[in-house]
Enzyme design. Sequence first.
Site, PDB file in Angstrom:
ATOM      1  N   ARG A 103       0.758  -0.925  -0.038  1.00  0.00           N
ATOM      2  CA  ARG A 103       0.128  -0.165  -0.101  1.00  0.00           C
ATOM      3  C   ARG A 103       0.851   1.228   0.003  1.00  0.00           C
ATOM      4  O   ARG A 103       0.718   1.965  -0.883  1.00  0.00           O
ATOM      5  CB  ARG A 103      -0.803  -0.330   0.999  1.00  0.00           C
ATOM      6  CG  ARG A 103      -1.746   1.179   1.528  1.00  0.00           C
ATOM      7  CD  ARG A 103      -2.473   1.553   0.051  1.00  0.00           C
ATOM      8  NE  ARG A 103      -3.032   0.662  -0.811  1.00  0.00           N
ATOM      9  CZ  ARG A 103      -3.458   0.868  -1.989  1.00  0.00           C
ATOM     10  NH1 ARG A 103      -3.140   1.871  -2.514  1.00  0.00           N
ATOM     11  NH2 ARG A 103      -3.848  -0.059  -2.697  1.00  0.00           N
ATOM     12  N   LYS A 138       3.304  24.424  -3.023  1.00  0.00           N
ATOM     13  CA  LYS A 138       2.068  24.129  -2.519  1.00  0.00           C
ATOM     14  C   LYS A 138       2.076  22.492  -2.737  1.00  0.00           C
ATOM     15  O   LYS A 138       1.271  21.891  -3.319  1.00  0.00           O
ATOM     16  CB  LYS A 138       0.936  24.509  -3.398  1.00  0.00           C
ATOM     17  CG  LYS A 138       0.741  26.158  -3.284  1.00  0.00           C
ATOM     18  CD  LYS A 138      -0.218  26.854  -4.314  1.00  0.00           C
ATOM     19  CE  LYS A 138      -0.028  28.309  -3.937  1.00  0.00           C
ATOM     20  NZ  LYS A 138      -1.025  28.971  -5.117  1.00  0.00           N
ATOM     21  N   LYS A 170       6.922  38.724  -1.420  1.00  0.00           N
ATOM     22  CA  LYS A 170       5.475  38.500  -1.797  1.00  0.00           C
ATOM     23  C   LYS A 170       4.708  39.735  -1.541  1.00  0.00           C
ATOM     24  O   LYS A 170       5.229  40.645  -0.584  1.00  0.00           O
ATOM     25  CB  LYS A 170       4.731  37.229  -1.434  1.00  0.00           C
ATOM     26  CG  LYS A 170       5.461  35.974  -1.977  1.00  0.00           C
ATOM     27  CD  LYS A 170       4.890  34.885  -1.480  1.00  0.00           C
ATOM     28  CE  LYS A 170       3.359  34.415  -1.966  1.00  0.00           C
ATOM     29  NZ  LYS A 170       3.420  34.214  -3.623  1.00  0.00           N
ATOM     30  N   GLU A 205       7.264  39.569  -6.308  1.00  0.00           N
ATOM     31  CA  GLU A 205       6.315  39.447  -6.732  1.00  0.00           C
ATOM     32  C   GLU A 205       5.644  40.546  -7.273  1.00  0.00           C
ATOM     33  O   GLU A 205       5.469  41.610  -6.180  1.00  0.00           O
ATOM     34  CB  GLU A 205       5.443  38.362  -5.751  1.00  0.00           C
ATOM     35  CG  GLU A 205       3.763  38.324  -6.194  1.00  0.00           C
ATOM     36  CD  GLU A 205       2.759  37.882  -5.103  1.00  0.00           C
ATOM     37  OE1 GLU A 205       2.958  36.419  -5.029  1.00  0.00           O
ATOM     38  OE2 GLU A 205       2.391  38.480  -4.475  1.00  0.00           O
ATOM     39  N   ASP A 228       2.208  38.079 -11.102  1.00  0.00           N
ATOM     40  CA  ASP A 228       1.151  37.255 -10.566  1.00  0.00           C
ATOM     41  C   ASP A 228      -0.069  37.621 -11.086  1.00  0.00           C
ATOM     42  O   ASP A 228      -0.575  39.069 -10.990  1.00  0.00           O
ATOM     43  CB  ASP A 228       1.194  37.428  -8.725  1.00  0.00           C
ATOM     44  CG  ASP A 228       0.393  36.434  -8.467  1.00  0.00           C
ATOM     45  OD1 ASP A 228       0.388  35.561  -8.978  1.00  0.00           O
ATOM     46  OD2 ASP A 228      -0.161  36.607  -7.303  1.00  0.00           O
TER      47      ASP A 228
END
Length: 307
Positions: A103, A138, A170, A205, A228
Site C-alpha cells: 500500500r 503547494k 510577496k 512578486e 502574478d
Amino acid sequence: ITMDAFTKKEIQKVIVAGLQEDLMENGDLSSQSAVPKGCMARGRFLAKADGVVAGLEVAEMVFATVDPKIKVKWSKKEGEYVTRGTYFGDVDGPANTLLTAERLALNLMQRMSGIATQTARMVDQVRPYRTKILDTRKTAPGLRYVDKLACRIGGGTNHRMGLYDMVMIKDNHITAAGSITKAVNKVVSFLESKSLFGVIPIEVETNSLAGVKEVLTCLPKVDRVMLDNMVKMVEVKSSKVDTSMLSKALKIIGGRVQTEASGNITLETVKAVAATGVDMISSGALTHSVTALDISLKIKLLLSSAL
C-alpha cells in the site's frame, strides 16, 4: 531522472514515517495471521489509466526497507508513458512482507505518477516555446521532496524547495516593509550580513505594471520578477484568457530580468501564457490538485517455496 543523496535521504524519512503510520507496535496483523509462513509471491504492477509512471525508485526503496529479500524489476522507466491495461513491473518476495509494503509503495507511486502526468501535459503544451514549467511550495505536508521529484520526472523544473533556498518577496512582505524598494533593500542588507547575497536568489512578486516598473529600479539586486495574476480568465467554459497585461509587463521588462508568470495557470491556458514569451510559468495545481494515477499490484503466483 535519478535522486541525489540528499533527496534520497529525505524520501527515506517519508517511507519510515509511512511504515510507522501503518504498522505501529502490532505490525501488519492481516499478513502475519492470514499468509502462511514461507509463502512466496509474485506480483505485477498494472496501470489502470493512461499516464506517466513515476516513483519506481521510491517504490523499490519501500520494498527494500520492509524486506531486502523483495526484488523489483521494471519494464518501463521513470517518466515513460503507459496506457491503461499495461503491466509495467514485477515484484517477487515473501508474500507477507510484500503485502505489508504494497500500500505505501502504491500510494507514493500513484501520487507521483499523477503529478508527473499533469506536469508532462503542461510541458507538452509549451514545447514550441522556451518557457519552463515550475512547481511551487503547494505540496502535501511532509511530501515536499516526493512531489518535487515527481515534477522533475514529468519534465518540469523545481522552483525553490523551501523558504531557506530563495528569497521571494510577496505582497504581504511588501506591505510589511512599506514598498518593493524598501523590501528589496532590507533583504539585500540581511543577505549581506549572512554572506549570502549573490548566493541566494531574490524574486519579487508584482501584480501591477507600476510594481513591475519599481522592480526594475531595484536591478541588479533582483534576479527574477513574478508576474502574478496578470492572466485574466475571459470565459471559464472555454478557458479563454486575456494575456494583454502580461504582454505589457514583458515589454516593459525587455529581457532585463528573468520573468515568471503565475495565477490562472491551467492545462487549458498555459500555452497562451507561454506564447507571450515569459521565461517561466509556475503552477500550484501540479501538486495541490493532483489526481493520482490508478495503479494496482496484482498477485499472479503464490508458492510455498522460493521462486
